[in-house]
Design a protein around this motif. Structure first.
Motif, PDB file in Angstrom:
ATOM      1  N   GLU A  74     -55.292 -12.628   5.045  1.00 22.21           N
ATOM      2  CA  GLU A  74     -56.340 -11.668   4.738  1.00 22.21           C
ATOM      3  C   GLU A  74     -56.712 -10.819   5.950  1.00 22.21           C
ATOM      4  O   GLU A  74     -57.331  -9.785   5.816  1.00 22.21           O
ATOM      5  CB  GLU A  74     -57.572 -12.404   4.206  1.00 22.21           C
ATOM      6  CG  GLU A  74     -57.326 -13.052   2.864  1.00 22.21           C
ATOM      7  CD  GLU A  74     -58.476 -13.936   2.418  1.00 22.21           C
ATOM      8  OE1 GLU A  74     -59.469 -14.057   3.159  1.00 22.21           O
ATOM      9  OE2 GLU A  74     -58.363 -14.506   1.332  1.00 22.21           O
ATOM     10  N   GLU A  75     -56.340 -11.247   7.143  1.00 22.97           N
ATOM     11  CA  GLU A  75     -56.627 -10.494   8.351  1.00 22.97           C
ATOM     12  C   GLU A  75     -55.718  -9.274   8.420  1.00 22.97           C
ATOM     13  O   GLU A  75     -54.645  -9.252   7.860  1.00 22.97           O
ATOM     14  CB  GLU A  75     -56.343 -11.341   9.591  1.00 22.97           C
ATOM     15  CG  GLU A  75     -57.264 -12.491   9.799  1.00 22.97           C
ATOM     16  CD  GLU A  75     -56.877 -13.287  11.039  1.00 22.97           C
ATOM     17  OE1 GLU A  75     -56.385 -12.698  12.015  1.00 22.97           O
ATOM     18  OE2 GLU A  75     -57.047 -14.496  10.998  1.00 22.97           O
ATOM     19  N   VAL A  76     -56.166  -8.268   9.150  1.00 23.44           N
ATOM     20  CA  VAL A  76     -55.308  -7.120   9.418  1.00 23.44           C
ATOM     21  C   VAL A  76     -54.620  -7.406  10.741  1.00 23.44           C
ATOM     22  O   VAL A  76     -55.277  -7.657  11.749  1.00 23.44           O
ATOM     23  CB  VAL A  76     -56.134  -5.821   9.483  1.00 23.44           C
ATOM     24  CG1 VAL A  76     -55.255  -4.650   9.856  1.00 23.44           C
ATOM     25  CG2 VAL A  76     -56.826  -5.570   8.156  1.00 23.44           C
ATOM     26  N   PRO A  77     -53.290  -7.399  10.752  1.00 26.89           N
ATOM     27  CA  PRO A  77     -52.564  -7.748  11.976  1.00 26.89           C
ATOM     28  C   PRO A  77     -52.790  -6.718  13.084  1.00 26.89           C
ATOM     29  O   PRO A  77     -53.075  -5.552  12.840  1.00 26.89           O
ATOM     30  CB  PRO A  77     -51.093  -7.729  11.546  1.00 26.89           C
ATOM     31  CG  PRO A  77     -51.103  -7.733  10.063  1.00 26.89           C
ATOM     32  CD  PRO A  77     -52.401  -7.140   9.632  1.00 26.89           C
ATOM     33  N   SER A  78     -52.610  -7.191  14.297  1.00 27.76           N
ATOM     34  CA  SER A  78     -52.622  -6.304  15.452  1.00 27.76           C
ATOM     35  C   SER A  78     -51.190  -6.249  15.975  1.00 27.76           C
ATOM     36  O   SER A  78     -50.264  -6.747  15.338  1.00 27.76           O
ATOM     37  CB  SER A  78     -53.593  -6.829  16.512  1.00 27.76           C
ATOM     38  OG  SER A  78     -53.202  -8.108  16.953  1.00 27.76           O
ATOM     39  N   LEU A  79     -51.012  -5.638  17.131  1.00 31.08           N
ATOM     40  CA  LEU A  79     -49.681  -5.523  17.725  1.00 31.08           C
ATOM     41  C   LEU A  79     -49.779  -5.856  19.204  1.00 31.08           C
ATOM     42  O   LEU A  79     -50.709  -5.421  19.882  1.00 31.08           O
ATOM     43  CB  LEU A  79     -49.140  -4.096  17.558  1.00 31.08           C
ATOM     44  CG  LEU A  79     -47.789  -3.819  18.214  1.00 31.08           C
ATOM     45  CD1 LEU A  79     -46.664  -4.567  17.506  1.00 31.08           C
ATOM     46  CD2 LEU A  79     -47.500  -2.336  18.245  1.00 31.08           C
ATOM     47  N   ASN A  80     -48.822  -6.636  19.680  1.00 31.40           N
ATOM     48  CA  ASN A  80     -48.699  -6.887  21.115  1.00 31.40           C
ATOM     49  C   ASN A  80     -47.552  -6.018  21.607  1.00 31.40           C
ATOM     50  O   ASN A  80     -46.451  -6.070  21.058  1.00 31.40           O
ATOM     51  CB  ASN A  80     -48.417  -8.360  21.394  1.00 31.40           C
ATOM     52  CG  ASN A  80     -49.553  -9.252  20.949  1.00 31.40           C
ATOM     53  OD1 ASN A  80     -50.692  -8.809  20.824  1.00 31.40           O
ATOM     54  ND2 ASN A  80     -49.258 -10.513  20.707  1.00 31.40           N
ATOM     55  N   ASN A  81     -47.821  -5.192  22.621  1.00 33.83           N
ATOM     56  CA  ASN A  81     -46.802  -4.283  23.137  1.00 33.83           C
ATOM     57  C   ASN A  81     -46.808  -4.365  24.654  1.00 33.83           C
ATOM     58  O   ASN A  81     -47.782  -3.972  25.302  1.00 33.83           O
ATOM     59  CB  ASN A  81     -47.082  -2.857  22.657  1.00 33.83           C
ATOM     60  CG  ASN A  81     -46.031  -1.859  23.109  1.00 33.83           C
ATOM     61  OD1 ASN A  81     -46.353  -0.903  23.789  1.00 33.83           O
ATOM     62  ND2 ASN A  81     -44.791  -2.067  22.733  1.00 33.83           N
ATOM     63  N   CYS A  82     -45.718  -4.888  25.190  1.00 31.31           N
ATOM     64  CA  CYS A  82     -45.579  -5.126  26.631  1.00 31.31           C
ATOM     65  C   CYS A  82     -46.742  -6.009  27.088  1.00 31.31           C
ATOM     66  O   CYS A  82     -46.922  -7.066  26.541  1.00 31.31           O
ATOM     67  CB  CYS A  82     -45.472  -3.813  27.387  1.00 31.31           C
ATOM     68  SG  CYS A  82     -44.052  -2.827  26.821  1.00 31.31           S
ATOM     69  N   ALA A  83     -47.556  -5.586  28.025  1.00 33.78           N
ATOM     70  CA  ALA A  83     -48.650  -6.426  28.518  1.00 33.78           C
ATOM     71  C   ALA A  83     -49.914  -6.266  27.681  1.00 33.78           C
ATOM     72  O   ALA A  83     -50.850  -7.041  27.821  1.00 33.78           O
ATOM     73  CB  ALA A  83     -48.953  -6.094  29.970  1.00 33.78           C
TER      74      ALA A  83
END
Length: 167
Positions: A74-83
């Motif tokens: 149900e959460e909205v995903p985030s994104l990890n990009n490099c650091a």
């Protein structure tokens, strides 16, 4: 006569001391309407779930895992990009974390939901100098990583890229 008076005085002092102590309560004692259970032991049979089988315990663990998966879904995903971690609708992403010479900028996200994020951007490659507008960016495959729901796949104009693998 003095000895009798002294004894009476001592008896009076002792009586007063006894009355004073009787009016006190032991330190850390709470009024009866605010008592705290401080039991040092307990009958195991009185505990919730007493007599439950190993199958019951497994079912509880499975139910907890399903609840965690449901909450994560149900959460909205985030994104990890490099650091950078926990990015939501970023306007810039790095395609090559090691060299920092390939990135997407001016990203406009059309969709960002629990399953997919889609948008368009300008791709800038510094060596050789190249700038391409209107490239399609797609984020997908949301997974729980370090207790956070994040997109784990990045596609640029239909080609999967792995920015972090360039380290």
């Amino acid at each position: 006569m003095i000895a009798t008076s002294s004894r009476k005085a001592m008896a009076g002092v002792a009586a007063l001391a006894a009355l004073a102590l009787a009016g006190c309560h032991p330190p850390h004692q709470n009024p009866s309407d605010k008592k705290v259970d401080t039991a040092q032991s307990q009958d195991a049979g009185s505990l919730k779930g007493a007599g439950a089988s190993a199958t019951d315990a497994t079912n509880v663990v499975e139910a907890d895992q399903q609840a965690t998966t449901t909450v994560a879904a149900e959460e909205v995903p985030s994104l990890n990009n490099c650091a950078a971690q926990g990015l939501v609708r970023p306007t810039r992403l790095t395609v090559d974390c090691e060299n920092q010479d390939d990135f997407l900028e001016d990203i406009v996200w059309d969709t960002w939901d629990a399953n997919l994020a889609e948008g368009t951007a300008t791709r800038v490659v510094l060596s050789p100098d190249n700038r391409e507008e209107g490239v399609k960016v797609v984020l997908g495959n949301p997974q729980v990583v370090d207790k956070e729901l994040v997109f784990t796949s990045v596609s640029v104009d239909g080609t999967n890229v792995t920015p972090e693998n360039n380290y």
